[in-house]
Design a protein around this motif. Structure first.
Motif, PDB file in Angstrom:
ATOM      1  N   ASP A   1     -25.643  -0.625  25.267  1.00  0.00           N
ATOM      2  CA  ASP A   1     -24.476   0.236  25.021  1.00  0.00           C
ATOM      3  C   ASP A   1     -24.178   1.143  26.215  1.00  0.00           C
ATOM      4  O   ASP A   1     -23.024   1.378  26.567  1.00  0.00           O
ATOM      5  CB  ASP A   1     -24.715   1.103  23.770  1.00  0.00           C
ATOM      6  N   ASP A   2     -25.265   1.653  26.853  1.00  0.00           N
ATOM      7  CA  ASP A   2     -25.029   2.548  28.001  1.00  0.00           C
ATOM      8  C   ASP A   2     -24.348   1.805  29.161  1.00  0.00           C
ATOM      9  O   ASP A   2     -23.595   2.391  29.934  1.00  0.00           O
ATOM     10  CB  ASP A   2     -26.338   3.222  28.464  1.00  0.00           C
ATOM     11  N   THR A   3     -24.589   0.484  29.245  1.00  0.00           N
ATOM     12  CA  THR A   3     -23.949  -0.306  30.314  1.00  0.00           C
ATOM     13  C   THR A   3     -22.458  -0.502  30.006  1.00  0.00           C
ATOM     14  O   THR A   3     -21.605  -0.357  30.888  1.00  0.00           O
ATOM     15  CB  THR A   3     -24.666  -1.665  30.467  1.00  0.00           C
TER      16      THR A   3
ATOM     17  N   GLN B   1     -20.739   1.516  28.353  1.00  0.00           N
ATOM     18  CA  GLN B   1     -20.162   2.853  28.596  1.00  0.00           C
ATOM     19  C   GLN B   1     -19.828   3.016  30.079  1.00  0.00           C
ATOM     20  O   GLN B   1     -18.735   3.459  30.447  1.00  0.00           O
ATOM     21  CB  GLN B   1     -21.225   3.892  28.176  1.00  0.00           C
ATOM     22  N   ALA B   2     -20.782   2.630  30.942  1.00  0.00           N
ATOM     23  CA  ALA B   2     -20.569   2.769  32.395  1.00  0.00           C
ATOM     24  C   ALA B   2     -19.387   1.910  32.849  1.00  0.00           C
ATOM     25  O   ALA B   2     -18.634   2.293  33.755  1.00  0.00           O
ATOM     26  CB  ALA B   2     -21.833   2.351  33.146  1.00  0.00           C
ATOM     27  N   MET B   3     -19.211   0.762  32.176  1.00  0.00           N
ATOM     28  CA  MET B   3     -18.116  -0.132  32.568  1.00  0.00           C
ATOM     29  C   MET B   3     -16.747   0.429  32.188  1.00  0.00           C
ATOM     30  O   MET B   3     -15.724  -0.067  32.666  1.00  0.00           O
ATOM     31  CB  MET B   3     -18.315  -1.500  31.901  1.00  0.00           C
ATOM     32  N   SER B   4     -16.744   1.438  31.333  1.00  0.00           N
ATOM     33  CA  SER B   4     -15.445   1.986  30.931  1.00  0.00           C
ATOM     34  C   SER B   4     -15.018   3.163  31.813  1.00  0.00           C
ATOM     35  O   SER B   4     -14.066   3.868  31.494  1.00  0.00           O
ATOM     36  CB  SER B   4     -15.460   2.377  29.449  1.00  0.00           C
ATOM     37  N   ASN B   5     -15.703   3.335  32.943  1.00  0.00           N
ATOM     38  CA  ASN B   5     -15.236   4.335  33.922  1.00  0.00           C
ATOM     39  C   ASN B   5     -13.785   4.065  34.293  1.00  0.00           C
ATOM     40  O   ASN B   5     -13.356   2.908  34.310  1.00  0.00           O
ATOM     41  CB  ASN B   5     -16.067   4.243  35.216  1.00  0.00           C
ATOM     42  N   ALA B   6     -13.063   5.108  34.657  1.00  0.00           N
ATOM     43  CA  ALA B   6     -11.631   4.949  34.976  1.00  0.00           C
ATOM     44  C   ALA B   6     -11.438   3.992  36.153  1.00  0.00           C
ATOM     45  O   ALA B   6     -12.278   3.930  37.058  1.00  0.00           O
ATOM     46  CB  ALA B   6     -11.038   6.308  35.316  1.00  0.00           C
TER      47      ALA B   6
END
Ligand SMILES: Cc1ncc(COP(=O)(O)O)c(C=O)c1O
Length: 356
Positions: free
Chosen positions: A16-18, A20-25
Motif C-alpha cells: 500500500d505504501d508503494t 501511495q508513493a505512486m500517487s505523487n503529483a
C-alpha cells in the motif's frame, strides 16, 4: 488494497505504501523535477546492478529491452541460451528481428552448461550471447559467474543477461563479471506494478551499438544514453512507476542489501521445507534452484487448477499452476518482493489447508 494476494512469480504483491508513493503529483519529464527524481534513484540503481555504468529506464516491459539488446548488439549471429519458456522465446524474438540466431539448448529444468557454451563460441560464428539468469518458468538459476567467465574469453562477443526474476533477490555484479547488458522489470522482486524496464549497458557495448544498423528509435541504446547524460529518457516515461521505484529503493537500502538477500534466502527455504514436508519434488536440480521462486514438480498428480481455485475462493490468494509446456505438471510459488516470514507462513498455511 489488494483483494487477491499474489504468490505467482510476477506480477507480485504491491504494498500500500508503494501505491501511495505512486500517487505523487505529476511532473514534466523535461524539467528539473524529473532530473532530480532520476538523479536521486540513479546511484542506488547502480549499486543494485553492481555497476558504475549508466542505468537506463525504459517505459516498456522487459521484452522491450530484450528485443532491443539483440537489435543493438548483433550484426553477425546471436547465440541464445535456451532452457525454459523465456529463454526459448528470446531465440524466436532474435529471428523475428531478422537476425541470424541459433540456440544453445539444455532441457527445461537443467542449467546451461558453460563448457558447451565455450565450444559453441569457439566456432567464431557469434557476436552476442543471451542468457536468462533465473528461468522463471522452470525455477532454474543458471550459473552466471561461470557463464560470464566463458564469454569474457571472447573479446568481440557481448553478453546480455535477463535478471527479470533474480534482480534484487541475489547480488548481480555486472562490472565484476564483465556483463555487457543486464536488464530487469518492475513487476518482479522490485514489487512494483508492470510497465518499467531497467537496464545497464557497458561502454564497450554502447560503442558496438554505434556501428549496428537498424536499431530503430524507441529502443535505440544511443538515444537512451544521450538522454541519460541529461538525466532524462528518450520519450515520456512512466513517471508514477518511477516514483514507486524511488520509494522501493529507499525501502531496499533502509533494509540493507545483505539483509534483503538473506531475507529472500530464508523465505525461499521456508517454501523448500514445505515442498519436502508435503511429499513434492523440485523441478530444478539441487545447486541450481532459484532463490526468488520455487518450481515444484507435481509428482502427487493433484489437480492444480482446482487447488488454486480453492485457495483463491477460501483464502483470497493464488500461486501459479505452471508455465508453458510444464503447466499442470508443475506449479510455482514466489517469495519475491516485500514478503516476510509472517506473510509466507500465512500463504503456506493457506495452500496446505486447501491442498486436499
Ligand atoms: C525471466 C523472464 N524474462 C522475461 C520476462 C518477460 O517480462 P515482461 O513480460 O515484463 O516483458 C519474464 C516474465 O515473466 C521473465 O520471468
Amino acid at each position: 488494497m489488494n483483494s487477491i494476494k499474489l504468490y505467482n512469480p510476477g506480477p507480485i504483491n504491491v504494498s500500500d505504501d508503494t501505491y501511495q508513493a505512486m500517487s505523487n503529483a505529476m511532473i514534466g519529464h523535461r524539467g528539473s523535477d524529473f532530473v532530480n527524481l532520476y538523479s536521486d534513484i540513479h546511484p542506488k540503481l547502480q549499486k543494485l546492478f553492481g555497476t558504475t555504468s549508466p542505468v537506463y529506464l525504459s517505459t516498456s516491459s522487459a521484452w522491450g529491452v530484450m528485443e532491443a539488446s539483440v537489435r543493438n548488439l548483433s550484426s553477425k549471429k546471436v547465440l541464445n541460451c535456451c532452457n525454459g519458456a523465456f529463454s526459448d522465446k528470446w531465440l524466436d524474438v532474435s529471428k523475428r528481428c531478422g537476425l541470424e540466431a541459433e540456440s544453445l539448448s539444455s532441457e527445461w529444468g537443467s542449467p546451461i552448461d558453460p563448457n558447451e557454451l565455450d565450444e559453441k563460441l569457439s566456432t567464431g560464428h557469434f557476436d552476442l550471447v543471451t542468457l536468462v539468469h533465473n528461468e522463471t518458468s522452470t525455477g532454474v538459476m543458471n550459473p552466471l559467474k561461470e557463464i560470464s567467465q566463458v564469454v569474457a574469453k571472447y573479446d568481440d562477443i557481448s553478453l546480455v543477461v535477463d535478471t527479470v526474476s533474480s534482480f534484487s533477490v541475489v547480488p548481480i555484479n555486472t562490472d565484476e563479471l564483465g556483463i555487457d547488458v543486464v536488464l530487469t522489470g518492475s513487476q518482479k522482486a522490485l514489487a512494483l506494478p508492470p510497465g518499467l524496464a531497467l537496464f545497464t549497458v557497458s561502454e564497450k557495448a554502447l560503442k558496438k551499438a554505434e556501428s549496428t544498423p537498424n536499431r530503430g528509435y524507441y529502443f535505440d541504446f544511443l538515444e537512451f544514453h544521450k538522454n541519460w547524460e541529461k538525466m532524462m529518457t528518450p520519450s515520456t516515461p512512466c513517471i508514477s512507476l518511477i516514483y514507486g521505484l524511488q520509494h522501493q529503493l529507499n525501502k531496499i537500502f533502509d533494509e540493507g542489501l545483505d539483509a534483503r538477500f538473506q531475507r529472500h534466502e530464508e523465505l525461499n527455504k521456508m517454501v523448500h521445507d514445505w515442498v519436502s514436508k508435503n511429499g513434492f519434488n523440485h523441478f530444478a536440480p539441487e545447486g541450481y534452484r532459484s532463490k526468488s521462486l520455487t518450481c515444484v514438480a507435481n509428482n502427487r498428480e493433484i489437480d492444480v487448477a482446482a487447488w488454486i481455485k480453492r485457495m483463491r475462493d477460501k483464502h483470497s490468494l493464488i500461486i501459479n499452476g505452471g508455465y508453458g509446456k510444464i503447466k499442470g505438471t508443475t506449479f510455482r510459488i514466489s517469495n519475491m518482493g516485500d514478503e516476510s516470514v509472517d506473510s509466507i507462513n500465512q500463504m503456506l498455511e493457506a495452500i496446505t489447508d486447501t491442498l486436499s
